[in-house]
Enzyme design. Structure first.
Site, PDB file in Angstrom:
ATOM      1  N   CYS A 142       4.103  -1.513  -4.700  1.00  0.00           N
ATOM      2  CA  CYS A 142       2.849  -1.933  -4.074  1.00  0.00           C
ATOM      3  C   CYS A 142       2.981  -3.188  -3.220  1.00  0.00           C
ATOM      4  CB  CYS A 142       1.781  -2.141  -5.142  1.00  0.00           C
ATOM      5  SG  CYS A 142       1.499  -0.689  -6.185  1.00  0.00           S
ATOM      6  N   HIS A 280      -3.869  -6.335  -2.018  1.00  0.00           N
ATOM      7  CA  HIS A 280      -3.470  -5.056  -2.602  1.00  0.00           C
ATOM      8  C   HIS A 280      -4.644  -4.469  -3.366  1.00  0.00           C
ATOM      9  CE1 HIS A 280      -1.620  -1.973  -4.852  1.00  0.00           C
ATOM     10  NE2 HIS A 280      -1.414  -2.659  -5.948  1.00  0.00           N
ATOM     11  N   ASN A 310      -5.708   3.171  -5.739  1.00  0.00           N
ATOM     12  CA  ASN A 310      -4.514   2.362  -5.471  1.00  0.00           C
ATOM     13  C   ASN A 310      -3.534   3.226  -4.694  1.00  0.00           C
ATOM     14  OD1 ASN A 310      -2.146   0.916  -5.492  1.00  0.00           O
ATOM     15  ND2 ASN A 310      -2.102   0.567  -7.706  1.00  0.00           N
TER      16      ASN A 310
END
Length: 356
Positions: A142, A280, A310
């Site tokens: 990520c 993020h 996500n």
């Protein structure tokens, strides 16, 4: 090899950043700016209610703990490269750049099409970016967006490079266990692309910060040289992502605010000067906690997590793309920050040049 989280130090409320180090951007002989962006999300929408049909969970549980209402899953037969190509084409079109003009394609993902050949090479070939070098950044998860941007910015210090396409893409639905509510509800699929090139003095990438701390609290145990994929791994479902949520919470809410403060300090800017915090999109509660820790209103951190979940390496690029499309103005300061498995984290501060 021992598994488990290496002890961490959470940020202490009121803690002052370290004394100002030299601005790393001062070492860039060529300013590097964001020229355009692109985004691709699959058409298939997967709601919380759909997941409750096969998982022991509820819409209320998912929404309260993650802020996610729906996510996108890639269609069967499609792969990470397919999403990347679509996002790349958008960014190139918006930037007025032909694929043949690209000097490099930097692709970051933890879900490549296959171990070999290169996914970046697949994308380069499909685009017709014949003279671009393909580079894969495959294990930053990520945080890959930050690391890929930094790699591209440093490549652009070479006078023979003038246009680099950075792509963050992940098919998280292919890496999560359909039987595990602890990961399945979080991840979605998307690709984001950013076209970088030389910028004007005082604009573009001003500063950055990176950090790391080895942990196995977010991992895919099987599929590498230590535990090759096979029947034994599949029996234990170890080919899928494993995640300890508490560790992610502790690391993200501690490391991200500190990294952002360090980055602002190195850029010589105050947090209240930053127009957009492009974080993020792991979890809405983490974003809100990080913004509260920074003392910055949450509305200055646009979100896509509620709609897309996500999306890992694509995550920061989803909010960057929407901010660029929705009102980033000349001179605006943009702060990007993310953390991923590893743990790896980082932040980057850009001043947008809207004149070109």
């Amino acid at each position: 090899m021992p598994h488990g989280l290496i002890p961490t130090t959470r940020e202490i409320p009121g803690e002052k950043p370290a004394p100002r180090p030299p601005n790393p951007a001062a070492g860039l002989k060529r300013p590097v700016g964001i020229h355009s962006t692109g985004l691709y999300v699959p058409p298939r929408v997967v709601t919380n209610e759909e997941l409750t049909r096969t998982l022991d969970t509820s819409d209320a549980w998912i929404t309260s703990r993650t802020g996610i209402r729906e996510r996108r899953f890639l269609e069967p037969g499609m792969a990470t490269s397919d999403m990347s190509i679509e996002a790349a084409r958008q960014a190139l079109s918006r930037g007025g750049v032909a694929p043949a003009e690209l000097d490099a394609v930097v692709l970051t993902t933890f879900t490549p099409d296959q171990p070999l050949p290169s996914t970046a090479l697949m994308v380069k070939q499909a685009l017709g970016a014949h003279r671009a070098i393909p580079l894969d950044l495959t294990q930053a998860a990520c945080s890959g967006g930050i690391y890929a941007l930094l790699v591209a910015a440093h490549l652009l210090q070479n006078d023979s490079y003038s246009r680099i396409l950075v792509i963050g893409a992940d098919a998280g639905s292919r890496a999560t266990d359909p039987q595990d509510r602890g990961t399945r509800v979080f991840l979605g699929d998307a690709a984001g692309a950013v076209l970088l090139g030389p910028g004007a003095p005082g604009f573009g990438l001003l500063s950055w910060d990176t950090g790391d701390e080895l942990s196995y609290d977010v991992e895919i145990p099987a599929g590498g040289s230590r535990r090759p994929a096979g029947q034994e791994a599949a029996g234990g479902r170890d080919q899928y992502l494993k995640m300890l949520g508490k560790s992610v919470w502790n690391m993200a809410t501690g490391r991200l605010p500190h990294s952002i403060r360090q980055t602002a300090l190195r850029a010589g800017v105050e947090l209240d000067e930053v127009r957009y915090f492009l974080l993020h999109q792991a979890n809405l509660n983490i974003i809100n906690e990080a913004m509260q820790s920074l003392g910055v209103p949450a509305e200055r951190a646009p979100t896509t997590v509620g709609r897309f979940g996500n999306t890992a390496a694509a995550s920061m690029f989803t909010v960057l793309h929407e901010a660029m499309a929705g009102g980033v103005r000349h001179g605006d300061l943009l702060m990007m920050s993310g953390i991923g498995a590893g743990f790896l984290w980082g932040s980057a501060c850009f001043r947008y040049d809207g004149r070109g």
